[in-house]
Design an enzyme around this catalytic site. Structure first.
Site, PDB file in Angstrom:
ATOM      1  N   ASN A 233      30.973 -35.636  -6.734  1.00  0.00           N
ATOM      2  CA  ASN A 233      31.401 -36.082  -8.066  1.00  0.00           C
ATOM      3  C   ASN A 233      30.445 -37.103  -8.688  1.00  0.00           C
ATOM      4  OD1 ASN A 233      33.856 -34.831  -8.867  1.00  0.00           O
ATOM      5  ND2 ASN A 233      34.945 -35.903  -7.233  1.00  0.00           N
TER       6      ASN A 233
ATOM      7  N   HIS B 122      35.788 -31.381 -14.675  1.00  0.00           N
ATOM      8  CA  HIS B 122      36.607 -31.766 -13.512  1.00  0.00           C
ATOM      9  C   HIS B 122      36.829 -33.282 -13.622  1.00  0.00           C
ATOM     10  CE1 HIS B 122      38.261 -32.003  -9.554  1.00  0.00           C
ATOM     11  NE2 HIS B 122      37.291 -32.764  -9.108  1.00  0.00           N
TER      12      HIS B 122
ATOM     13  N   VAL C 294      29.808 -30.102  -4.649  1.00  0.00           N
ATOM     14  CA  VAL C 294      31.154 -30.674  -4.579  1.00  0.00           C
ATOM     15  C   VAL C 294      31.134 -32.138  -5.047  1.00  0.00           C
ATOM     16  CG1 VAL C 294      33.113 -31.181  -3.038  1.00  0.00           C
ATOM     17  CG2 VAL C 294      31.733 -29.152  -2.640  1.00  0.00           C
TER      18      VAL C 294
ATOM     19  N   GLY D 260      31.499 -35.934   5.695  1.00  0.00           N
ATOM     20  CA  GLY D 260      32.659 -36.806   5.666  1.00  0.00           C
ATOM     21  C   GLY D 260      33.907 -35.945   5.570  1.00  0.00           C
TER      22      GLY D 260
ATOM     23  N   ARG E 163      35.831 -40.811 -11.608  1.00  0.00           N
ATOM     24  CA  ARG E 163      34.765 -40.005 -11.001  1.00  0.00           C
ATOM     25  C   ARG E 163      33.412 -40.400 -11.602  1.00  0.00           C
ATOM     26  NH1 ARG E 163      39.087 -36.265 -11.872  1.00  0.00           N
ATOM     27  NH2 ARG E 163      39.868 -35.337  -9.942  1.00  0.00           N
TER      28      ARG E 163
ATOM     29  N   VAL F 235      35.427 -34.065   3.162  1.00  0.00           N
ATOM     30  CA  VAL F 235      35.378 -32.698   2.612  1.00  0.00           C
ATOM     31  C   VAL F 235      34.448 -31.810   3.444  1.00  0.00           C
ATOM     32  CG1 VAL F 235      34.855 -31.280   0.590  1.00  0.00           C
ATOM     33  CG2 VAL F 235      35.857 -33.538   0.275  1.00  0.00           C
TER      34      VAL F 235
ATOM     35  N   ASP G 154      24.104 -35.002   7.947  1.00  0.00           N
ATOM     36  CA  ASP G 154      24.651 -36.243   7.370  1.00  0.00           C
ATOM     37  C   ASP G 154      23.697 -37.374   7.726  1.00  0.00           C
ATOM     38  OD1 ASP G 154      27.770 -37.035   6.340  1.00  0.00           O
ATOM     39  OD2 ASP G 154      26.465 -38.701   6.970  1.00  0.00           O
TER      40      ASP G 154
END
Ligand code: NAI
Length: 310
Positions: free
Chosen positions: A121, A176, A119, A11, A89, A13, A34
């Site tokens: 979340n 994060h 990466v 997607g 998140r 990112v 994907d």
């Protein structure tokens, strides 16, 4: 030259990261995976067409078939839901934990010697899950989050002080999330304290803006989250690994008796080289930061129980 990098999830990112790799890195093979029908294939074809401008010789494959990640040196996981307006998140945890568990099984099966960059979340919890599900050494599983937050801080510092980021030293660590640790004590402008450049009210406002930067972006984009800075933060990790840079970058990693916590995954400064995390850099915490780590440890234990990892 790096032999093979795979990106799972293409997607916003994932596709943007693929472009950074094609534009900047000498690679033999880039595999994009994907589950969305033909998406990775389309991204791969589009990327291939940059060859006429960039002149790279690497092979790019887009596929739904995860077996193509076989023997990857580095696997990046960007698969999963992203935040939409009004979501935290942590709201993504249940769905994304299931998605990455399946991906971990593939990584174990097809490339058990790879280095994984996470990466997806909520970053710290997903990095923990990936470490546990793959059984990889924690030095081989790096969560990208605090380096993005650090770049956001540097940008806002530049805008507030007018000083080039080359002359700024700053880093963000911890979760994060909106509770990330942004200590003004760790900000230096050519060795000088930030208080010489900003008053305390401005500093408090700056710290708040850094913490909420991701949410600010989502509130503008509405149905998706940031992509350019996250993908570049991820690219810088890949570059540090591939080019054996031995540089210090804050990454989420499962801590074992470090920073006063155990079996907690959180962003801390780490020395990154071709082995992944070569060393965790244990900085002396202020009493305020120690309290932050106590909070992190408590929240981590509660959330681990909720997702059956206690
Ligand atoms: P996106 O929705 O644009 O892309 C996600 C992709 O994952 C989709 O194309 C989807 O089809 C794919 N996917 C879902 N399940 C899959 C599976 N099992 N196998 C392969 N692909 C699968 O989302 P975006 O913006 O790319 O964000 C991706 C993730 O990264 C989100 O969880 C987001 O919150 C997170 N993120 C993390 C950041 C960080 O600093 N750590 C910064 C920005 C985003």
């Amino acid at each position: 030259m790096v032999k093979k990098i795979s990106i799972i999830g293409n997607g916003g990112v994932g596709a943007s990261l693929a472009f950074h790799i094609v534009s900047r890195l000498n690679f033999e093979e880039l595999v994009l995976v994907d589950i969305s029908e033909d998406l990775a294939q389309g991204v791969a074809l589009d990327l291939e067409d940059t060859r006429g401008f960039l002149g790279f010789s690497g092979k790019i494959l887009g596929t739904r078939d995860s077996s193509h990640i076989i023997d990857s040196d580095i696997v990046v996981i960007t698969a999963g839901l992203a935040r939409r307006e009004g979501m935290s998140r942590l709201d993504l945890l249940g769905t994304n934990a299931k998605i990455v568990s399946g991906i971990c099984a593939d990584i174990k099966k097809f490339c058990s010697s790879s280095i994984i960059i996470v990466v997806t979340n909520p970053l710290d919890f997903i990095t923990y899950i990936v470490t546990k599900e793959t059984g990889f050494l924690s030095t081989k599983v790096l969560g990208m989050g605090s380096s993005l937050d650090t770049s956001r801080l540097l940008n806002l510092l530049y805008k507030a002080t007018g000083v080039s980021t080359d002359s700024l030293e700053a880093y963000v660590f911890g979760f994060h999330s909106n509770d990330m640790i942004v200590s003004d004590r760790r900000i230096r402008i050519k060795g000088e304290n930030l208080s010489k450049f900003m008053d305390s009210e401005e500093i408090q406002d700056l710290k708040k803006r850094v913490r909420l930067r991701g949410a600010e972006i989502v509130s503008c984009l509405k149905n998706r989250s940031a992509t350019f800075a996250p993908s570049l933060a991820c690219y810088f990790l890949i570059d540090a690994i591939v080019n054996d840079k031995n540089i210090i970058i804050p990454v989420a990693t499962v801590l074992k008796d470090a920073y006063g916590v155990n079996d907690v995954c959180v962003g801390v400064p780490c020395l990154i080289n071709r082995n992944g995390i070569a060393r965790i850099i244990e900085i002396d915490l202020t009493s305020e930061e120690k309290q932050e780590f106590e909070k992190i440890s408590k929240l981590f234990s509660e959330t681990k129980s909720a997702i059956n990892y206690a």
